[in-house]
Write a protein that holds these residues in place. Structure first.
Motif, PDB file in Angstrom:
ATOM      1  N   THR A   1      13.600   0.929 -11.751  1.00 47.05           N
ATOM      2  CA  THR A   1      15.032   0.808 -11.506  1.00 47.05           C
ATOM      3  C   THR A   1      15.620   2.179 -11.178  1.00 47.05           C
ATOM      4  O   THR A   1      15.275   3.165 -11.821  1.00 47.05           O
ATOM      5  N   ALA A   2      16.457   2.197 -10.172  1.00 50.28           N
ATOM      6  CA  ALA A   2      17.151   3.449  -9.797  1.00 50.28           C
ATOM      7  C   ALA A   2      16.162   4.594  -9.633  1.00 50.28           C
ATOM      8  O   ALA A   2      16.217   5.595 -10.351  1.00 50.28           O
ATOM      9  N   ALA A   3      15.258   4.429  -8.689  1.00 48.62           N
ATOM     10  CA  ALA A   3      14.177   5.398  -8.496  1.00 48.62           C
ATOM     11  C   ALA A   3      14.709   6.802  -8.233  1.00 48.62           C
ATOM     12  O   ALA A   3      15.774   6.997  -7.624  1.00 48.62           O
ATOM     13  N   GLN A   4      13.937   7.771  -8.709  1.00 52.37           N
ATOM     14  CA  GLN A   4      14.273   9.181  -8.532  1.00 52.37           C
ATOM     15  C   GLN A   4      13.122   9.882  -7.816  1.00 52.37           C
ATOM     16  O   GLN A   4      11.979   9.403  -7.863  1.00 52.37           O
ATOM     17  N   PRO A   5      13.391  11.014  -7.166  1.00 56.29           N
ATOM     18  CA  PRO A   5      12.310  11.734  -6.480  1.00 56.29           C
ATOM     19  C   PRO A   5      11.121  12.038  -7.393  1.00 56.29           C
ATOM     20  O   PRO A   5       9.974  12.068  -6.936  1.00 56.29           O
TER      21      PRO A   5
ATOM     22  N   GLN B   1       0.823  -1.199   0.000  1.00 60.47           N
ATOM     23  CA  GLN B   1       0.000   0.000   0.000  1.00 60.47           C
ATOM     24  C   GLN B   1       0.857   1.249   0.000  1.00 60.47           C
ATOM     25  O   GLN B   1       0.482   2.278  -0.565  1.00 60.47           O
ATOM     26  N   PHE B   2       2.028   1.136   0.648  1.00 57.10           N
ATOM     27  CA  PHE B   2       2.904   2.292   0.784  1.00 57.10           C
ATOM     28  C   PHE B   2       4.347   1.827   0.682  1.00 57.10           C
ATOM     29  O   PHE B   2       4.696   0.760   1.202  1.00 57.10           O
ATOM     30  N   LEU B   3       5.159   2.634   0.005  1.00 55.49           N
ATOM     31  CA  LEU B   3       6.556   2.273  -0.197  1.00 55.49           C
ATOM     32  C   LEU B   3       7.402   3.538  -0.108  1.00 55.49           C
ATOM     33  O   LEU B   3       7.178   4.487  -0.861  1.00 55.49           O
ATOM     34  N   SER B   4       8.347   3.542   0.790  1.00 57.70           N
ATOM     35  CA  SER B   4       9.250   4.676   0.939  1.00 57.70           C
ATOM     36  C   SER B   4      10.682   4.191   0.740  1.00 57.70           C
ATOM     37  O   SER B   4      11.140   3.295   1.454  1.00 57.70           O
ATOM     38  N   ILE B   5      11.363   4.755  -0.253  1.00 61.84           N
ATOM     39  CA  ILE B   5      12.716   4.302  -0.557  1.00 61.84           C
ATOM     40  C   ILE B   5      13.624   5.505  -0.800  1.00 61.84           C
ATOM     41  O   ILE B   5      13.157   6.634  -0.974  1.00 61.84           O
TER      42      ILE B   5
ATOM     43  N   GLU C   1      16.538   7.466  -3.043  1.00 56.56           N
ATOM     44  CA  GLU C   1      16.899   7.652  -4.451  1.00 56.56           C
ATOM     45  C   GLU C   1      17.972   6.642  -4.846  1.00 56.56           C
ATOM     46  O   GLU C   1      18.926   6.412  -4.097  1.00 56.56           O
ATOM     47  N   GLY C   2      17.785   6.033  -6.017  1.00 53.16           N
ATOM     48  CA  GLY C   2      18.754   5.069  -6.507  1.00 53.16           C
ATOM     49  C   GLY C   2      18.376   3.621  -6.246  1.00 53.16           C
ATOM     50  O   GLY C   2      18.921   2.710  -6.884  1.00 53.16           O
ATOM     51  N   GLU C   3      17.461   3.402  -5.335  1.00 51.42           N
ATOM     52  CA  GLU C   3      17.009   2.040  -5.047  1.00 51.42           C
ATOM     53  C   GLU C   3      15.986   1.590  -6.091  1.00 51.42           C
ATOM     54  O   GLU C   3      15.407   2.390  -6.820  1.00 51.42           O
ATOM     55  N   ASN C   4      15.762   0.272  -6.115  1.00 53.37           N
ATOM     56  CA  ASN C   4      14.758  -0.297  -7.007  1.00 53.37           C
ATOM     57  C   ASN C   4      13.489  -0.612  -6.227  1.00 53.37           C
ATOM     58  O   ASN C   4      13.533  -0.796  -5.000  1.00 53.37           O
ATOM     59  N   LEU C   5      12.369  -0.672  -6.919  1.00 49.57           N
ATOM     60  CA  LEU C   5      11.119  -1.037  -6.252  1.00 49.57           C
ATOM     61  C   LEU C   5      10.214  -1.791  -7.218  1.00 49.57           C
ATOM     62  O   LEU C   5      10.308  -1.632  -8.440  1.00 49.57           O
ATOM     63  N   THR C   6       9.345  -2.596  -6.645  1.00 57.34           N
ATOM     64  CA  THR C   6       8.359  -3.336  -7.436  1.00 57.34           C
ATOM     65  C   THR C   6       6.992  -3.218  -6.783  1.00 57.34           C
ATOM     66  O   THR C   6       6.867  -3.378  -5.563  1.00 57.34           O
ATOM     67  N   VAL C   7       5.991  -2.927  -7.595  1.00 60.51           N
ATOM     68  CA  VAL C   7       4.604  -2.854  -7.146  1.00 60.51           C
ATOM     69  C   VAL C   7       3.831  -3.974  -7.840  1.00 60.51           C
ATOM     70  O   VAL C   7       4.034  -4.229  -9.029  1.00 60.51           O
ATOM     71  N   TYR C   8       2.960  -4.631  -7.083  1.00 56.14           N
ATOM     72  CA  TYR C   8       2.228  -5.778  -7.615  1.00 56.14           C
ATOM     73  C   TYR C   8       0.734  -5.494  -7.683  1.00 56.14           C
ATOM     74  O   TYR C   8       0.172  -4.772  -6.857  1.00 56.14           O
ATOM     75  N   CYS C   9       0.111  -6.121  -8.667  1.00 51.48           N
ATOM     76  CA  CYS C   9      -1.324  -5.988  -8.879  1.00 51.48           C
ATOM     77  C   CYS C   9      -1.850  -7.384  -9.185  1.00 51.48           C
ATOM     78  O   CYS C   9      -1.443  -7.994 -10.181  1.00 51.48           O
ATOM     79  N   ASN C  10      -2.724  -7.906  -8.312  1.00 54.43           N
ATOM     80  CA  ASN C  10      -3.164  -9.295  -8.444  1.00 54.43           C
ATOM     81  C   ASN C  10      -4.675  -9.422  -8.397  1.00 54.43           C
ATOM     82  O   ASN C  10      -5.362  -8.655  -7.712  1.00 54.43           O
ATOM     83  N   SER C  11      -5.169 -10.419  -9.110  1.00 59.75           N
ATOM     84  CA  SER C  11      -6.601 -10.683  -9.119  1.00 59.75           C
ATOM     85  C   SER C  11      -6.838 -12.171  -9.336  1.00 59.75           C
ATOM     86  O   SER C  11      -5.983 -12.874  -9.863  1.00 59.75           O
ATOM     87  N   SER C  12      -7.999 -12.629  -8.939  1.00 60.59           N
ATOM     88  CA  SER C  12      -8.397 -14.014  -9.232  1.00 60.59           C
ATOM     89  C   SER C  12      -9.127 -14.094 -10.564  1.00 60.59           C
ATOM     90  O   SER C  12      -9.455 -15.176 -11.038  1.00 60.59           O
ATOM     91  N   SER C  13      -9.369 -12.932 -11.158  1.00 60.46           N
ATOM     92  CA  SER C  13     -10.111 -12.869 -12.414  1.00 60.46           C
ATOM     93  C   SER C  13      -9.188 -12.526 -13.578  1.00 60.46           C
ATOM     94  O   SER C  13      -8.137 -11.915 -13.397  1.00 60.46           O
TER      95      SER C  13
ATOM     96  N   GLN D   1       1.174   4.076  -2.775  1.00 55.87           N
ATOM     97  CA  GLN D   1       1.810   5.374  -2.628  1.00 55.87           C
ATOM     98  C   GLN D   1       3.316   5.167  -2.541  1.00 55.87           C
ATOM     99  O   GLN D   1       3.800   4.512  -1.615  1.00 55.87           O
ATOM    100  N   VAL D   2       4.041   5.714  -3.501  1.00 60.02           N
ATOM    101  CA  VAL D   2       5.499   5.590  -3.546  1.00 60.02           C
ATOM    102  C   VAL D   2       6.117   6.936  -3.208  1.00 60.02           C
ATOM    103  O   VAL D   2       5.742   7.964  -3.783  1.00 60.02           O
ATOM    104  N   VAL D   3       7.057   6.920  -2.280  1.00 55.08           N
ATOM    105  CA  VAL D   3       7.791   8.133  -1.907  1.00 55.08           C
ATOM    106  C   VAL D   3       9.276   7.852  -2.094  1.00 55.08           C
ATOM    107  O   VAL D   3       9.805   6.906  -1.492  1.00 55.08           O
ATOM    108  N   VAL D   4       9.924   8.641  -2.922  1.00 57.86           N
ATOM    109  CA  VAL D   4      11.354   8.496  -3.160  1.00 57.86           C
ATOM    110  C   VAL D   4      12.052   9.733  -2.605  1.00 57.86           C
ATOM    111  O   VAL D   4      11.810  10.852  -3.062  1.00 57.86           O
TER     112      VAL D   4
END
Lengths: 115, 111
Positions: free
Chosen positions: B77-81, B9-13, B15-27, B106-109
């Motif tokens: 990759t290599a997230a920026q503000p 739901q929320f990700l704070s990293i 600058e320069g780090e990597n991140l992955t967001v997932y979206c899943n469904s049974s449909s 919500q992603v905060v870099v």
């Protein structure tokens, strides 16, 4: 892409009053949609605005509360009627030009606060 | 109702780090869209994926649609503000653009 203009961008309204939100597109579009986004939450589809016919409402939304007009292919309005504080939200219109492309563009939204 | 679950739901990293967001469904969805929304603005479309297994790259962003068209991921990759924002996935319910939106990440870099 498209330029989608929403008016007003924000408003503060009194309980029991109504507000009409306008959505103007710079080119003709097939489909227009109205969404609600409550603070900190995702988007919920209110209705699909059909040109030349009544809007199609989603479960939980009714025409008496959210009347919609679509007089032509570039314009739509959403009215929030008899407002209560629970209607405080961001209201967004979106458009899709061509069926099957699944490319939807959004306006900047109308931020509504009801006191 | 076809539900789309996004995580986290929320990700704070930093600058320069990597991140992955997932979206899943049974449909199964006919298509899947990713949007980014900044404060005071409407969602801006980043990508549409329609084919199972499809991978799309947009500069530092990589989008993947699952083979069964039930899930998707967004990798930065290599997230920026400037990547800060609310990331929303939306599944196509029918061919006329009716979407089911996920709850958003919500992603905060930070610099």
């Amino acid at each position: 892409s498209a330029v989608i203009s929403q008016k007003p961008s924000r408003d503060i309204c009194q309980r029991g009053t109504s507000l009409t939100i306008q959505c103007q597109v710079d080119s003709q579009v097939t489909m227009m949609f109205w969404y609600r986004q409550q603070p900190g939450q995702s988007l919920t589809l209110i209705a699909t605005a059909n040109q030349g016919s009544e809007a199609t409402y989603e479960s939980g939304f009714v025409i008496d509360k959210f009347p919609i007009s679509r007089p032509n292919l570039t314009f739509s309005t959403l009215t929030v009627s008899n407002m209560s504080p629970e209607d405080s939200s961001i209201y967004l219109c979106s458009v899709e030009f061509t069926s099957g492309k699944n490319i939807q563009y959004f306006g900047a939204g109308t931020r509504l606060s009801v006191l | 109702t076809q539900l789309l679950e996004q995580s986290p739901q929320f990700l704070s990293i930093q600058e320069g780090e990597n991140l992955t967001v997932y979206c899943n469904s049974s449909s199964v969805f006919s298509s899947l869209q990713w949007y980014r929304q900044e404060p005071g603005e409407g969602p801006v479309l980043l990508v549409t994926v329609v084919t199972g297994g499809e991978v799309k790259k947009l500069k530092r962003l990589t989008f993947q649609f699952g083979d069964a068209r039930k899930d998707s991921s967004l990798h930065i990759t290599a997230a920026q503000p400037g990547d800060t924002g609310l990331y929303l996935c939306a599944g196509g319910v029918d061919s006329w653009g009716k979407f089911q939106f996920g709850a958003g990440t919500q992603v905060v870099v930070t610099p």
